[in-house]
Design a protein around this motif. Structure first.
Motif, short mmCIF file in Angstrom:
data_model
loop_
_atom_site.label_atom_id
_atom_site.label_comp_id
_atom_site.label_asym_id
_atom_site.label_seq_id
_atom_site.Cartn_x
_atom_site.Cartn_y
_atom_site.Cartn_z
N VAL A 46 0.85 -1.18 0.00
CA VAL A 46 0.00 0.00 0.00
C VAL A 46 0.89 1.23 0.00
CG1 VAL A 46 -1.61 1.31 1.42
CG2 VAL A 46 -1.95 -1.12 1.10
N SER A 47 0.56 2.19 -0.84
CA SER A 47 1.31 3.44 -0.92
C SER A 47 0.77 4.43 0.11
CB SER A 47 1.18 4.05 -2.32
OG SER A 47 1.71 5.35 -2.34
N CYS B 166 -12.61 -6.46 0.01
CA CYS B 166 -12.29 -7.88 -0.18
C CYS B 166 -11.81 -8.18 -1.58
CB CYS B 166 -13.48 -8.74 0.21
SG CYS B 166 -13.82 -8.65 1.97
N SER B 167 -11.89 -7.21 -2.49
CA SER B 167 -11.38 -7.42 -3.84
C SER B 167 -9.87 -7.22 -3.88
CB SER B 167 -12.05 -6.47 -4.83
OG SER B 167 -11.73 -5.14 -4.52
N GLU B 168 -9.29 -6.65 -2.82
CA GLU B 168 -7.85 -6.45 -2.76
C GLU B 168 -7.18 -7.75 -2.30
OE1 GLU B 168 -7.88 -1.71 -1.73
OE2 GLU B 168 -7.88 -3.12 -0.09
N SER C 196 -7.00 2.46 -7.42
CA SER C 196 -7.69 2.25 -6.14
C SER C 196 -8.03 3.59 -5.49
CB SER C 196 -6.83 1.41 -5.20
OG SER C 196 -7.43 1.31 -3.93
N ARG C 197 -7.07 4.52 -5.51
CA ARG C 197 -7.33 5.84 -4.93
C ARG C 197 -8.47 6.55 -5.66
NH1 ARG C 197 -6.81 11.14 -5.07
NH2 ARG C 197 -6.10 12.28 -3.24
N THR D 286 -12.01 7.61 -4.03
CA THR D 286 -12.46 9.01 -4.04
C THR D 286 -13.90 9.09 -4.53
OG1 THR D 286 -10.21 9.80 -4.43
CG2 THR D 286 -12.01 11.31 -4.98
N GLN D 287 -14.18 8.42 -5.62
CA GLN D 287 -15.54 8.43 -6.18
C GLN D 287 -16.52 7.77 -5.21
OE1 GLN D 287 -15.78 6.58 -10.04
NE2 GLN D 287 -17.99 6.92 -10.19
#
Length: 151
Positions: free
Chosen positions: A3-4, A93-95, A129-130, A134-135
């Protein structure tokens, strides 16, 4: 993929409800089901469990209105200060299971007209992902505004 933490998502909303009402909307599973959707026209939160204590877990399931897709997410509460602050981990859970969870902080400050809610999320697997987060969060917070306005 790690993770960034060099990217931070910050969203500020002014809500027409006192801080404790907003806090309860986050922490009561029946209330959260009413507003936790990025788009009520597209999906519904059909399941929400919350163990509202530090170290407690939460889990949610969103289902598209057509019923063809499900999205699961959850995490753990790191700090709870009723009416003031919520810090929790967040993971879809998709990660990948190997990806660490992001950290989210919700700060509630009283204003003359209600509450200033500041949401900060740190930790994204990638730019996509970010952007998705955000959306999604903006959609959820629009629904939250409508929910607390109606209470």
């Amino acid at each position: 993929m790690p993770v960034s933490t060099d990217q931070t998502l910050t969203i500020v909303r002014n809500l027409n409800a006192d801080p404790m009402t907003v806090y309860n909307a986050w922490m009561d599973p029946n209330q959260r089901k009413q507003w936790f959707t990025p788009s009520a026209d597209m999906m519904t939160c059909t399941n929400c469990t919350i163990d509202a204590k530090v170290g407690g877990q939460y889990r949610m399931k969103l289902v598209t209105n057509e019923g063809d897709k499900e999205y699961h997410m959850g995490g753990e509460f790191r700090e709870l200060d009723p009416g003031n602050k919520i810090i929790f981990t967040w993971k879809s859970c998709s990660e990948s299971d190997n990806d660490p969870a992001a950290t989210c902080t919700v700060t509630l400050k009283p204003t003359k007209t209600g509450t200033e809610m500041t949401f900060i999320q740190v930790g994204f697997a990638n730019d996509e992902s970010r952007n998705d987060q955000t959306q999604g969060w903006n959609g959820c917070f629009t629904t939250l505004e409508q929910y607390v306005d109606s209470e």
